[in-house]
Motif scaffolding. Structure first.
Motif, PDB file in Angstrom:
ATOM      1  N   TYR A 152       0.853  -1.187   0.000  1.00  0.00           N
ATOM      2  CA  TYR A 152       0.000   0.000   0.000  1.00  0.00           C
ATOM      3  C   TYR A 152       0.890   1.238   0.000  1.00  0.00           C
ATOM      4  O   TYR A 152       1.721   1.421   0.907  1.00  0.00           O
ATOM      5  N   VAL A 153       0.740   2.066  -1.010  1.00  0.00           N
ATOM      6  CA  VAL A 153       1.568   3.270  -1.159  1.00  0.00           C
ATOM      7  C   VAL A 153       0.703   4.498  -0.921  1.00  0.00           C
ATOM      8  O   VAL A 153      -0.297   4.717  -1.634  1.00  0.00           O
ATOM      9  N   SER A 154       1.071   5.291   0.079  1.00  0.00           N
ATOM     10  CA  SER A 154       0.361   6.538   0.388  1.00  0.00           C
ATOM     11  C   SER A 154       1.253   7.709  -0.006  1.00  0.00           C
ATOM     12  O   SER A 154       2.308   7.928   0.589  1.00  0.00           O
ATOM     13  N   LEU A 155       0.834   8.440  -1.053  1.00  0.00           N
ATOM     14  CA  LEU A 155       1.553   9.653  -1.469  1.00  0.00           C
ATOM     15  C   LEU A 155       0.919  10.832  -0.732  1.00  0.00           C
ATOM     16  O   LEU A 155       0.129  11.601  -1.278  1.00  0.00           O
ATOM     17  N   VAL A 156       1.259  10.927   0.539  1.00  0.00           N
ATOM     18  CA  VAL A 156       0.614  11.892   1.439  1.00  0.00           C
ATOM     19  C   VAL A 156       1.697  12.631   2.228  1.00  0.00           C
ATOM     20  O   VAL A 156       2.588  12.001   2.794  1.00  0.00           O
ATOM     21  N   PRO A 157       1.660  13.945   2.293  1.00  0.00           N
ATOM     22  CA  PRO A 157       2.673  14.698   3.049  1.00  0.00           C
ATOM     23  C   PRO A 157       2.534  14.474   4.554  1.00  0.00           C
ATOM     24  O   PRO A 157       1.427  14.262   5.058  1.00  0.00           O
ATOM     25  N   GLN A 158       3.650  14.522   5.239  1.00  0.00           N
ATOM     26  CA  GLN A 158       3.675  14.339   6.687  1.00  0.00           C
ATOM     27  C   GLN A 158       4.117  15.656   7.333  1.00  0.00           C
ATOM     28  O   GLN A 158       5.252  16.093   7.150  1.00  0.00           O
ATOM     29  N   THR A 159       3.211  16.284   8.073  1.00  0.00           N
ATOM     30  CA  THR A 159       3.481  17.591   8.668  1.00  0.00           C
ATOM     31  C   THR A 159       3.357  17.522  10.187  1.00  0.00           C
ATOM     32  O   THR A 159       2.607  16.697  10.716  1.00  0.00           O
ATOM     33  N   PRO A 160       4.064  18.392  10.893  1.00  0.00           N
ATOM     34  CA  PRO A 160       3.948  18.413  12.364  1.00  0.00           C
ATOM     35  C   PRO A 160       2.536  18.718  12.840  1.00  0.00           C
ATOM     36  O   PRO A 160       2.175  18.376  13.971  1.00  0.00           O
ATOM     37  N   GLU A 161       1.732  19.363  11.998  1.00  0.00           N
ATOM     38  CA  GLU A 161       0.369  19.721  12.402  1.00  0.00           C
ATOM     39  C   GLU A 161      -0.641  18.620  12.121  1.00  0.00           C
ATOM     40  O   GLU A 161      -1.824  18.794  12.412  1.00  0.00           O
ATOM     41  N   SER A 162      -0.180  17.498  11.561  1.00  0.00           N
ATOM     42  CA  SER A 162      -1.102  16.415  11.230  1.00  0.00           C
ATOM     43  C   SER A 162      -1.429  15.591  12.467  1.00  0.00           C
ATOM     44  O   SER A 162      -0.853  15.783  13.542  1.00  0.00           O
ATOM     45  N   GLU A 163      -2.342  14.622  12.306  1.00  0.00           N
ATOM     46  CA  GLU A 163      -2.747  13.788  13.445  1.00  0.00           C
ATOM     47  C   GLU A 163      -1.576  12.973  13.989  1.00  0.00           C
ATOM     48  O   GLU A 163      -1.495  12.689  15.186  1.00  0.00           O
ATOM     49  N   SER A 164      -0.631  12.604  13.128  1.00  0.00           N
ATOM     50  CA  SER A 164       0.523  11.804  13.574  1.00  0.00           C
ATOM     51  C   SER A 164       1.728  12.661  13.890  1.00  0.00           C
ATOM     52  O   SER A 164       2.817  12.129  14.118  1.00  0.00           O
ATOM     53  N   ALA A 165       1.570  13.989  13.887  1.00  0.00           N
ATOM     54  CA  ALA A 165       2.641  14.937  14.220  1.00  0.00           C
ATOM     55  C   ALA A 165       3.862  14.748  13.332  1.00  0.00           C
ATOM     56  O   ALA A 165       4.994  14.951  13.755  1.00  0.00           O
ATOM     57  N   GLY A 166       3.646  14.346  12.065  1.00  0.00           N
ATOM     58  CA  GLY A 166       4.740  14.201  11.130  1.00  0.00           C
ATOM     59  C   GLY A 166       5.498  12.901  11.222  1.00  0.00           C
ATOM     60  O   GLY A 166       6.513  12.720  10.543  1.00  0.00           O
ATOM     61  N   ASP A 167       5.028  11.956  12.051  1.00  0.00           N
ATOM     62  CA  ASP A 167       5.688  10.661  12.217  1.00  0.00           C
ATOM     63  C   ASP A 167       5.114   9.679  11.202  1.00  0.00           C
ATOM     64  O   ASP A 167       3.976   9.215  11.331  1.00  0.00           O
ATOM     65  N   ALA A 168       5.928   9.335  10.169  1.00  0.00           N
ATOM     66  CA  ALA A 168       5.457   8.444   9.117  1.00  0.00           C
ATOM     67  C   ALA A 168       5.160   7.051   9.652  1.00  0.00           C
ATOM     68  O   ALA A 168       4.216   6.384   9.189  1.00  0.00           O
ATOM     69  N   ASP A 169       5.965   6.566  10.611  1.00  0.00           N
ATOM     70  CA  ASP A 169       5.710   5.247  11.190  1.00  0.00           C
ATOM     71  C   ASP A 169       4.347   5.214  11.870  1.00  0.00           C
ATOM     72  O   ASP A 169       3.588   4.241  11.740  1.00  0.00           O
ATOM     73  N   LEU A 170       4.042   6.262  12.604  1.00  0.00           N
ATOM     74  CA  LEU A 170       2.765   6.339  13.309  1.00  0.00           C
ATOM     75  C   LEU A 170       1.605   6.425  12.317  1.00  0.00           C
ATOM     76  O   LEU A 170       0.555   5.796  12.505  1.00  0.00           O
ATOM     77  N   PHE A 171       1.800   7.197  11.252  1.00  0.00           N
ATOM     78  CA  PHE A 171       0.758   7.315  10.224  1.00  0.00           C
ATOM     79  C   PHE A 171       0.510   5.964   9.561  1.00  0.00           C
ATOM     80  O   PHE A 171      -0.637   5.541   9.374  1.00  0.00           O
ATOM     81  N   ALA A 172       1.595   5.244   9.207  1.00  0.00           N
ATOM     82  CA  ALA A 172       1.448   3.940   8.555  1.00  0.00           C
ATOM     83  C   ALA A 172       0.751   2.949   9.472  1.00  0.00           C
ATOM     84  O   ALA A 172      -0.094   2.160   9.024  1.00  0.00           O
ATOM     85  N   ALA A 173       1.087   2.970  10.765  1.00  0.00           N
ATOM     86  CA  ALA A 173       0.449   2.057  11.711  1.00  0.00           C
ATOM     87  C   ALA A 173      -1.043   2.351  11.826  1.00  0.00           C
ATOM     88  O   ALA A 173      -1.879   1.429  11.896  1.00  0.00           O
ATOM     89  N   ALA A 174      -1.414   3.650  11.837  1.00  0.00           N
ATOM     90  CA  ALA A 174      -2.832   4.014  11.925  1.00  0.00           C
ATOM     91  C   ALA A 174      -3.580   3.604  10.661  1.00  0.00           C
ATOM     92  O   ALA A 174      -4.713   3.095  10.723  1.00  0.00           O
ATOM     93  N   VAL A 175      -2.956   3.799   9.496  1.00  0.00           N
ATOM     94  CA  VAL A 175      -3.601   3.399   8.241  1.00  0.00           C
ATOM     95  C   VAL A 175      -3.744   1.879   8.184  1.00  0.00           C
ATOM     96  O   VAL A 175      -4.788   1.352   7.769  1.00  0.00           O
ATOM     97  N   HIS A 176      -2.722   1.157   8.623  1.00  0.00           N
ATOM     98  CA  HIS A 176      -2.788  -0.310   8.651  1.00  0.00           C
ATOM     99  C   HIS A 176      -3.963  -0.783   9.508  1.00  0.00           C
ATOM    100  O   HIS A 176      -4.704  -1.701   9.139  1.00  0.00           O
ATOM    101  N   ALA A 177      -4.138  -0.142  10.663  1.00  0.00           N
ATOM    102  CA  ALA A 177      -5.236  -0.528  11.544  1.00  0.00           C
ATOM    103  C   ALA A 177      -6.587  -0.278  10.881  1.00  0.00           C
ATOM    104  O   ALA A 177      -7.535  -1.067  11.041  1.00  0.00           O
ATOM    105  N   LYS A 178      -6.708   0.809  10.103  1.00  0.00           N
ATOM    106  CA  LYS A 178      -7.980   1.121   9.446  1.00  0.00           C
ATOM    107  C   LYS A 178      -8.217   0.238   8.218  1.00  0.00           C
ATOM    108  O   LYS A 178      -9.343  -0.182   7.951  1.00  0.00           O
TER     109      LYS A 178
END
Length: 663
Positions: free
Chosen positions: A316-342
């Protein structure tokens, strides 16, 4: 086609012109409808609502702020369309607004807010001082003012009209050309400093009052009510500081950001997961396109091949920017884990940032060697190089193709492996909340305040001692009678005796007048006899310590008589303690129980009653010329007038006259 939503990373917009191919991406697969471009997607959002707030900035600009932007936009007096997006380093704001206007087909005022600032504004078919309004918001407001206040200031300037807006912009440039406006919010370190200062004041001020009052009052007697003034002042200062500090340091938040709701914090992850369930490659519609049709087809083909390979699986490839203001605070690992769970399916989750070009790869549940993925993946592939930095698309198509080759060559394992759970991002509700004033560095501040009070008292005492010494040298100032029992030494130096004898004799001579009682006059005369009529002789070598003590005793008795104090006796324990009016049996030897009836001052009387054995240590001791540097009680080492001190001042005057041969 699945619904597509998105965000972009925070970075200030530049003036570079983006390659037009990013805005004209072709279909990922022939069976799908043509994907919308960035400008077309944003135009569709404005067609639904004239204010579009991205879901990618929940920590800074939650979507619940959209009604506030809408309310302000109505004050411009012209149709106004607002885009609140992440800061885009790869998109020209003016070109983006122009493209959005062309696709929307409606005249009006178009405003781009990137992160927290009004980044760009353009008027199409209406008159509005956009340049002046943007200039005012940039100059007049602090960088931490927040997006809502920035837009409010922008709207106010637009409403002023062309002429007033231009004047205000020029005034803002002149005023803040060199000095930026003061920050509107403080950070955690500033709050720690406030807490530290509060702690220092809370102990330092009241303790300083108590210590300085005790130092100033030492050796003095006074009414009991006066002794309560210092503790009362200390208590009042403590209460005043404790009540005033929270009013002065009343900040509670470190930014203008509002706390987001749980739904706002999960909106982007749910959107991306929904897209990945229908297409393994998800491209953020708010960001410029970084993969063309050929690259997308190639990536889909490689993903299908990997899924069918031995030990392979979904990618699964997410072409999505990672910013400090996002839900994962710019942490790509955290974003990937949240997407995996969903998504709810194991596989390799790739997060490719279209704004800075970084690529993160995480294995969730496939039989792939995790150590190989972690340590053998080249930095040129994940972080890029100079070629990657210079390319508008960060060569993501080429690098993702190389990544698929790397996955094909990754060793397989007997059992599925997964990345360890990443650390949770800071709670958005607490991220911009300042610590309580009475916390963090407040407690060390209490200790430092106590130490500072001690140092201040020591400094005050030292300064007072130096100043008094200088004043005594310039103009004689005798010790007050109340302080004498506490400041007089038991083993005085010759310099102390010479200075004190001269001061006492000089002051008594100046205060005496012909009208004073003859008995008081005879004390001055007796003191002058001991120095041959010259007060200055007391300061010169040659006068023995016993004689100097006799001069001091006689002069002080004379001063006491002039002020109406008891003056017929002086303390027999230490004549330097000054005049007194009481006698008491005291123990004069540390060995045995030898006692003697002596006149005593109040402190010596208290010691004689409470601790009789302490009197020998308080006796005045003078050097005995026959014993070198040894010191003995004053009445045991001299045959001079000083031996008459225990018998009273009158007897001392007679002994002085007898010694001088005066009748």
């Amino acid at each position: 086609m699945p619904a597509v939503f998105a965000t972009a990373t925070p970075a200030h917009a530049t003036d570079t012109t983006r390659d037009t191919r990013a805005a004209t991406a072709t279909p990922a697969r022939a069976a799908d409808p043509a994907p919308v471009t960035q400008a077309a997607y944003l135009a569709d959002r404005l067609r639904e609502n004239p204010v579009h707030v991205t879901d990618q900035l929940p920590r800074e600009v939650p979507r619940s702020m959209a009604p506030d932007f809408t309310r302000l936009a109505k004050k411009t007096g012209v149709p106004t369309y607002v885009l609140v997006l992440p800061m885009l380093s790869s998109t020209d704001g003016e070109q983006l607004l122009g493209a959005v206007h062309d696709r929307l087909g409606r005249d009006g005022l178009y405003v781009l807010i990137e992160g927290t600032d009004v980044a760009e504004a353009r008027a199409y078919g209406v008159r509005a001082p956009t340049d002046a309004a943007v200039t005012v918001t940039r100059y007049e407001l602090a960088y931490d003012a927040g997006p809502l206040l920035s837009f409010e200031r922008f709207v106010d300037v637009i409403a002023q009209g062309e002429e007033k807006a231009a004047s205000r912009a020029e005034a803002a440039r002149e005023r803040y050309r060199d000095d930026e406006p003061a920050e509107m919010y403080i950070g955690p370190s500033d709050r720690q400093n406030q807490s530290f200062l509060t702690g220092i004041l809370l102990t330092g001020v009241p303790l300083s009052i108590l210590l300085l009052a005790a130092y100033a009052r030492r050796g003095r007697t006074g009414k009991p009510a006066l002794r309560l003034i210092a503790p009362g002042a200390a208590l009042l200062s403590t209460a005043a500081i404790a009540l005033t500090a929270p009013v002065v340091f009343d900040e509670t938040r470190s930014s203008a950001a509002r706390p987001p709701t749980p739904a706002e914090m999960s909106a982007r992850v749910e959107r991306v997961a929904a897209g990945l369930k229908q297409d393994p490659v998800y491209a953020d519609p708010e960001s410029p396109r970084v993969l063309d049709a050929r690259q997308l087809d190639r990536l889909h083909e490689r993903i299908r091949d990997f899924r069918r390979s031995d030990g392979g699986g979904p990618v699964y490839v997410s072409l999505v920017p990672q910013t400090p203001e996002s839900e994962s605070a710019g942490d790509a690992d955290l974003f990937a884990a949240a997407v995996h769970a969903k998504v709810g399916e194991d596989g390799v989750y790739v997060v490719a940032d279209p704004d800075d070009g970084t690529i993160d790869v995480l294995n969730h549940g496939l039989r792939l060697d995790s150590s190989h993925l972690s340590f053998d993946l080249l930095d040129s592939l994940t972080l890029g190089d100079s070629r990657v930095d210079e390319a508008d698309d960060h060569l993501l198509g080429e690098r993702l193709d190389r990544l698929m080759t790397f996955l094909d060559e990754t060793p397989r394992t007997d059992r599925p492996q997964s990345e360890p759970a990443p650390a949770a991002a800071p709670r958005a509700a607490d991220e911009n909340t300042l610590p309580a004033l009475y916390s963090t560095d407040f407690w060390p501040g209490l200790f430092v305040g106590a130490v500072a009070a001690l140092l201040l008292t020591g400094l005050a005492a030292g300064t007072t001692w130096i100043v008094r010494g200088l004043l005594r040298r310039r103009s004689p100032v005798p010790e007050s009678f109340d302080r004498m029992p506490f400041t007089a030494p038991t083993a005085p130096s010759m310099s102390y005796l010479r200075r004190t004898a001269y001061n006492e004799l000089t002051v008594l001579s100046a205060e005496f007048s012909p009208e004073d009682h003859a008995r008081d006059r005879e004390r001055l005369d007796a003191a002058l006899l001991l120095v041959d009529g010259d007060p200055g002789r007391a300061r010169r070598p040659g006068v023995d310590p016993g004689t100097l003590v006799a001069v001091i005793v006689l002069a002080r008795a004379g001063r006491a008589a002039l002020t109406g104090r008891p003056s017929n006796l002086c303390c027999g324990v230490n004549p330097l303690h000054g005049p007194t009016g009481d006698r008491h049996h005291v123990r004069i030897s540390a060995e045995g129980n030898r006692r003697r009836l002596l006149p005593v001052c109040a402190p010596c009387r208290d010691v004689a009653v409470a601790e009789p054995g302490g009197i020998p240590g308080r006796l005045l001791k003078l050097p005995d010329p026959t014993l070198g540097n040894a010191r003995l009680p004053y009445y045991d080492i001299t045959d001079g007038p000083l031996t008459a001190v225990p018998d009273g001042i009158g007897r001392l005057v007679d002994r002085v006259r007898e010694t001088a041969g005066v009748h």
